[in-house]
Design a protein around this motif. Structure first.
Motif, PDB file in Angstrom:
ATOM      1  N   ALA A   4      21.938  52.481  49.094  1.00 27.39           N
ATOM      2  CA  ALA A   4      20.518  52.570  49.452  1.00 27.39           C
ATOM      3  C   ALA A   4      20.197  51.738  50.693  1.00 27.39           C
ATOM      4  O   ALA A   4      19.448  52.190  51.567  1.00 27.39           O
ATOM      5  CB  ALA A   4      19.657  52.134  48.275  1.00 27.39           C
ATOM      6  N   ALA A   5      20.745  50.554  50.788  1.00 27.91           N
ATOM      7  CA  ALA A   5      20.465  49.699  51.947  1.00 27.91           C
ATOM      8  C   ALA A   5      21.004  50.336  53.224  1.00 27.91           C
ATOM      9  O   ALA A   5      20.354  50.297  54.275  1.00 27.91           O
ATOM     10  CB  ALA A   5      21.065  48.313  51.745  1.00 27.91           C
ATOM     11  N   TYR A   6      22.172  50.943  53.144  1.00 24.06           N
ATOM     12  CA  TYR A   6      22.755  51.607  54.312  1.00 24.06           C
ATOM     13  C   TYR A   6      21.909  52.810  54.707  1.00 24.06           C
ATOM     14  O   TYR A   6      21.635  53.031  55.886  1.00 24.06           O
ATOM     15  CB  TYR A   6      24.196  52.031  54.022  1.00 24.06           C
ATOM     16  N   LEU A   7      21.468  53.589  53.739  1.00 22.12           N
ATOM     17  CA  LEU A   7      20.636  54.755  53.997  1.00 22.12           C
ATOM     18  C   LEU A   7      19.343  54.346  54.692  1.00 22.12           C
ATOM     19  O   LEU A   7      18.959  54.930  55.719  1.00 22.12           O
ATOM     20  CB  LEU A   7      20.322  55.490  52.696  1.00 22.12           C
ATOM     21  N   VAL A   8      18.659  53.351  54.166  1.00 24.40           N
ATOM     22  CA  VAL A   8      17.402  52.890  54.738  1.00 24.40           C
ATOM     23  C   VAL A   8      17.632  52.375  56.160  1.00 24.40           C
ATOM     24  O   VAL A   8      16.915  52.743  57.096  1.00 24.40           O
ATOM     25  CB  VAL A   8      16.750  51.811  53.849  1.00 24.40           C
ATOM     26  N   THR A   9      18.640  51.548  56.354  1.00 28.07           N
ATOM     27  CA  THR A   9      18.941  50.993  57.668  1.00 28.07           C
ATOM     28  C   THR A   9      19.281  52.086  58.660  1.00 28.07           C
ATOM     29  O   THR A   9      18.803  52.076  59.799  1.00 28.07           O
ATOM     30  CB  THR A   9      20.089  49.970  57.569  1.00 28.07           C
ATOM     31  N   LEU A  10      20.095  53.054  58.258  1.00 25.62           N
ATOM     32  CA  LEU A  10      20.488  54.145  59.144  1.00 25.62           C
ATOM     33  C   LEU A  10      19.288  54.997  59.536  1.00 25.62           C
ATOM     34  O   LEU A  10      19.106  55.327  60.711  1.00 25.62           O
ATOM     35  CB  LEU A  10      21.560  55.002  58.474  1.00 25.62           C
ATOM     36  N   LEU A  11      18.448  55.345  58.581  1.00 21.29           N
ATOM     37  CA  LEU A  11      17.260  56.147  58.890  1.00 21.29           C
ATOM     38  C   LEU A  11      16.343  55.420  59.868  1.00 21.29           C
ATOM     39  O   LEU A  11      15.830  56.018  60.822  1.00 21.29           O
ATOM     40  CB  LEU A  11      16.500  56.496  57.609  1.00 21.29           C
ATOM     41  N   LEU A  12      16.127  54.131  59.649  1.00 20.07           N
ATOM     42  CA  LEU A  12      15.288  53.359  60.558  1.00 20.07           C
ATOM     43  C   LEU A  12      15.920  53.263  61.935  1.00 20.07           C
ATOM     44  O   LEU A  12      15.237  53.390  62.955  1.00 20.07           O
ATOM     45  CB  LEU A  12      15.033  51.958  59.991  1.00 20.07           C
ATOM     46  N   ASP A  13      17.235  53.068  61.996  1.00 18.87           N
ATOM     47  CA  ASP A  13      17.949  52.977  63.262  1.00 18.87           C
ATOM     48  C   ASP A  13      17.881  54.296  64.022  1.00 18.87           C
ATOM     49  O   ASP A  13      17.897  54.317  65.249  1.00 18.87           O
ATOM     50  CB  ASP A  13      19.398  52.560  63.011  1.00 18.87           C
ATOM     51  N   LEU A  14      17.783  55.410  63.302  1.00 20.74           N
ATOM     52  CA  LEU A  14      17.676  56.726  63.922  1.00 20.74           C
ATOM     53  C   LEU A  14      16.249  57.040  64.364  1.00 20.74           C
ATOM     54  O   LEU A  14      15.996  58.095  64.943  1.00 20.74           O
ATOM     55  CB  LEU A  14      18.183  57.807  62.961  1.00 20.74           C
ATOM     56  N   GLY A  15      15.332  56.127  64.064  1.00 19.42           N
ATOM     57  CA  GLY A  15      13.968  56.285  64.531  1.00 19.42           C
ATOM     58  C   GLY A  15      12.991  56.863  63.530  1.00 19.42           C
ATOM     59  O   GLY A  15      11.850  57.166  63.878  1.00 19.42           O
TER      60      GLY A  15
END
Length: 57
Positions: A4-15
């Protein structure tokens, strides 16, 4: 399965907007999404420092 933390971080990093990420993650509180699950990536930190450098130049 993606952490979940990776998913949230990746989505935010993708804008993706934080409120959208919150809904995708199934959180009812943005503080949970941003405070518990979001982690700044190294690239994100570099971009922030680059923007600061430009602003201060």
């Amino acid at each position: 399965m993606i952490c979940a933390a990776y998913l949230v971080t990746l989505l935010l990093d993708l804008g993706a907007p934080p409120h959208v990420v919150m809904q995708i993650a199934g959180h009812s509180d943005l503080e949970v999404t941003m405070g518990v699950y979001a982690h700044a990536s190294l690239d994100e930190k570099r971009r922030a420092l680059d923007r600061l450098n430009v602003a201060l130049a």
